[in-house]
Motif scaffolding. Structure first.
Motif, PDB file in Angstrom:
ATOM      1  N   ILE A   1     -37.332 -30.000  11.132  1.00  0.00           N
ATOM      2  CA  ILE A   1     -36.760 -28.898  10.355  1.00  0.00           C
ATOM      3  C   ILE A   1     -36.878 -29.221   8.868  1.00  0.00           C
ATOM      4  O   ILE A   1     -36.639 -30.360   8.453  1.00  0.00           O
ATOM      5  CB  ILE A   1     -35.288 -28.664  10.744  1.00  0.00           C
ATOM      6  CG1 ILE A   1     -35.224 -28.210  12.204  1.00  0.00           C
ATOM      7  CG2 ILE A   1     -34.629 -27.658   9.826  1.00  0.00           C
ATOM      8  CD1 ILE A   1     -33.836 -27.985  12.727  1.00  0.00           C
ATOM      9  N   ARG A   2     -37.244 -28.224   8.080  1.00  0.00           N
ATOM     10  CA  ARG A   2     -37.337 -28.366   6.634  1.00  0.00           C
ATOM     11  C   ARG A   2     -36.652 -27.171   5.978  1.00  0.00           C
ATOM     12  O   ARG A   2     -36.635 -26.074   6.523  1.00  0.00           O
ATOM     13  CB  ARG A   2     -38.791 -28.403   6.159  1.00  0.00           C
ATOM     14  CG  ARG A   2     -39.599 -29.564   6.658  1.00  0.00           C
ATOM     15  CD  ARG A   2     -39.210 -30.847   5.931  1.00  0.00           C
ATOM     16  NE  ARG A   2     -40.071 -31.933   6.310  1.00  0.00           N
ATOM     17  CZ  ARG A   2     -39.882 -32.732   7.345  1.00  0.00           C
ATOM     18  NH1 ARG A   2     -38.857 -32.533   8.136  1.00  0.00           N
ATOM     19  NH2 ARG A   2     -40.709 -33.714   7.601  1.00  0.00           N
ATOM     20  N   ALA A   3     -36.136 -27.374   4.791  1.00  0.00           N
ATOM     21  CA  ALA A   3     -35.566 -26.294   3.990  1.00  0.00           C
ATOM     22  C   ALA A   3     -36.408 -26.135   2.731  1.00  0.00           C
ATOM     23  O   ALA A   3     -36.775 -27.126   2.102  1.00  0.00           O
ATOM     24  CB  ALA A   3     -34.123 -26.603   3.619  1.00  0.00           C
TER      25      ALA A   3
ATOM     26  N   SER B   1     -36.894 -23.676  -0.936  1.00  0.00           N
ATOM     27  CA  SER B   1     -36.125 -22.837  -1.842  1.00  0.00           C
ATOM     28  C   SER B   1     -37.047 -22.140  -2.829  1.00  0.00           C
ATOM     29  O   SER B   1     -38.044 -22.706  -3.279  1.00  0.00           O
ATOM     30  CB  SER B   1     -35.118 -23.717  -2.600  1.00  0.00           C
ATOM     31  OG  SER B   1     -34.460 -22.962  -3.577  1.00  0.00           O
TER      32      SER B   1
ATOM     33  N   ILE C   1     -32.914 -19.719   0.026  1.00  0.00           N
ATOM     34  CA  ILE C   1     -33.139 -20.937   0.798  1.00  0.00           C
ATOM     35  C   ILE C   1     -33.486 -20.536   2.224  1.00  0.00           C
ATOM     36  O   ILE C   1     -32.760 -19.768   2.854  1.00  0.00           O
ATOM     37  CB  ILE C   1     -31.893 -21.844   0.801  1.00  0.00           C
ATOM     38  CG1 ILE C   1     -31.546 -22.245  -0.617  1.00  0.00           C
ATOM     39  CG2 ILE C   1     -32.113 -23.067   1.668  1.00  0.00           C
ATOM     40  CD1 ILE C   1     -30.218 -22.940  -0.741  1.00  0.00           C
ATOM     41  N   GLN C   2     -34.612 -21.045   2.715  1.00  0.00           N
ATOM     42  CA  GLN C   2     -35.018 -20.781   4.087  1.00  0.00           C
ATOM     43  C   GLN C   2     -35.054 -22.095   4.858  1.00  0.00           C
ATOM     44  O   GLN C   2     -35.542 -23.101   4.347  1.00  0.00           O
ATOM     45  CB  GLN C   2     -36.393 -20.133   4.140  1.00  0.00           C
ATOM     46  CG  GLN C   2     -36.421 -18.749   3.564  1.00  0.00           C
ATOM     47  CD  GLN C   2     -37.798 -18.125   3.674  1.00  0.00           C
ATOM     48  OE1 GLN C   2     -38.781 -18.790   3.902  1.00  0.00           O
ATOM     49  NE2 GLN C   2     -37.842 -16.809   3.514  1.00  0.00           N
ATOM     50  N   ILE C   3     -34.545 -22.084   6.068  1.00  0.00           N
ATOM     51  CA  ILE C   3     -34.582 -23.249   6.947  1.00  0.00           C
ATOM     52  C   ILE C   3     -35.599 -22.942   8.035  1.00  0.00           C
ATOM     53  O   ILE C   3     -35.458 -21.962   8.764  1.00  0.00           O
ATOM     54  CB  ILE C   3     -33.201 -23.544   7.540  1.00  0.00           C
ATOM     55  CG1 ILE C   3     -32.202 -23.778   6.405  1.00  0.00           C
ATOM     56  CG2 ILE C   3     -33.264 -24.751   8.464  1.00  0.00           C
ATOM     57  CD1 ILE C   3     -30.773 -23.831   6.842  1.00  0.00           C
TER      58      ILE C   3
ATOM     59  N   LYS D   1     -38.310 -24.318  11.248  1.00  0.00           N
ATOM     60  CA  LYS D   1     -38.557 -25.310  12.293  1.00  0.00           C
ATOM     61  C   LYS D   1     -40.047 -25.337  12.599  1.00  0.00           C
ATOM     62  O   LYS D   1     -40.668 -24.288  12.779  1.00  0.00           O
ATOM     63  CB  LYS D   1     -37.766 -24.963  13.552  1.00  0.00           C
ATOM     64  CG  LYS D   1     -37.934 -25.973  14.674  1.00  0.00           C
ATOM     65  CD  LYS D   1     -36.967 -25.741  15.802  1.00  0.00           C
ATOM     66  CE  LYS D   1     -37.389 -24.587  16.656  1.00  0.00           C
ATOM     67  NZ  LYS D   1     -36.636 -24.457  17.902  1.00  0.00           N
TER      68      LYS D   1
ATOM     69  N   ARG E   1     -44.870 -28.035   3.434  1.00  0.00           N
ATOM     70  CA  ARG E   1     -44.158 -28.449   2.223  1.00  0.00           C
ATOM     71  C   ARG E   1     -45.113 -28.641   1.052  1.00  0.00           C
ATOM     72  O   ARG E   1     -44.841 -28.214  -0.066  1.00  0.00           O
ATOM     73  CB  ARG E   1     -43.376 -29.731   2.469  1.00  0.00           C
ATOM     74  CG  ARG E   1     -42.461 -30.090   1.295  1.00  0.00           C
ATOM     75  CD  ARG E   1     -42.012 -31.524   1.323  1.00  0.00           C
ATOM     76  NE  ARG E   1     -43.100 -32.465   1.351  1.00  0.00           N
ATOM     77  CZ  ARG E   1     -43.791 -32.853   0.271  1.00  0.00           C
ATOM     78  NH1 ARG E   1     -43.518 -32.350  -0.910  1.00  0.00           N
ATOM     79  NH2 ARG E   1     -44.754 -33.741   0.373  1.00  0.00           N
TER      80      ARG E   1
ATOM     81  N   LYS F   1     -38.389 -19.337  11.681  1.00  0.00           N
ATOM     82  CA  LYS F   1     -37.292 -19.312  10.711  1.00  0.00           C
ATOM     83  C   LYS F   1     -35.976 -19.502  11.454  1.00  0.00           C
ATOM     84  O   LYS F   1     -35.622 -18.729  12.329  1.00  0.00           O
ATOM     85  CB  LYS F   1     -37.273 -18.003   9.942  1.00  0.00           C
ATOM     86  CG  LYS F   1     -36.269 -18.007   8.802  1.00  0.00           C
ATOM     87  CD  LYS F   1     -36.089 -16.661   8.151  1.00  0.00           C
ATOM     88  CE  LYS F   1     -37.336 -16.112   7.565  1.00  0.00           C
ATOM     89  NZ  LYS F   1     -37.089 -14.856   6.828  1.00  0.00           N
TER      90      LYS F   1
ATOM     91  N   GLU G   1     -31.583 -18.317   6.776  1.00  0.00           N
ATOM     92  CA  GLU G   1     -31.958 -17.921   5.427  1.00  0.00           C
ATOM     93  C   GLU G   1     -30.711 -17.505   4.650  1.00  0.00           C
ATOM     94  O   GLU G   1     -29.819 -16.854   5.183  1.00  0.00           O
ATOM     95  CB  GLU G   1     -32.948 -16.761   5.471  1.00  0.00           C
ATOM     96  CG  GLU G   1     -33.377 -16.275   4.117  1.00  0.00           C
ATOM     97  CD  GLU G   1     -34.401 -15.150   4.218  1.00  0.00           C
ATOM     98  OE1 GLU G   1     -35.216 -15.031   3.306  1.00  0.00           O
ATOM     99  OE2 GLU G   1     -34.360 -14.394   5.195  1.00  0.00           O
TER     100      GLU G   1
END
Length: 111
Positions: free
Chosen positions: A45-47, A49, A58-60, A62, A73, A97, A100
């Protein structure tokens, strides 16, 4: 010490050891069996912005694996910026996603 017996090999291992914490696995699996049998299931998982509106979005996300997350990234860092179209390599990576927190362009609550 918090000792457990492995369900696969029968060895006694310390549940609180650094090795067990690093490799993960189920509570009743020794670190050696986790590595050997590859039973650790870890979500990547990454976030990310962006600067949308007066509040950053901000989106999280997977990803299926670590390589996809790192590729996304790097693409996001390359293409993010003020009034920059998000195109290029970020659209080539599959993701889901998870959450968010969208930016708010109207800071006084008026529509």
């Amino acid at each position: 010490m918090n000792n457990r017996t492995c369900v696969h090999c029968g060895d006694v291992f310390n549940l609180d050891s650094q090795l067990k914490r690093r490799v993960g696995g189920k509570i009743n699996e020794c670190p050696d069996c986790v590595v050997e049998l590859q039973t650790e299931i870890k979500e990547t998982i990454r976030a990310v912005s962006s600067g949308d509106g007066k509040m950053a979005c901000i989106q999280i996300l997977k990803f299926e694996n670590e390589n996809d997350a790192e590729l996304y990234r790097k693409g996001w860092d390359q293409w993010s910026g003020w009034n920059n179209q998000r195109s290029g390599s970020v659209h080539d990576v599959a993701f889901t996603k998870v959450g968010e927190n969208a930016g708010n362009g109207n800071h006084k609550g008026k529509i």
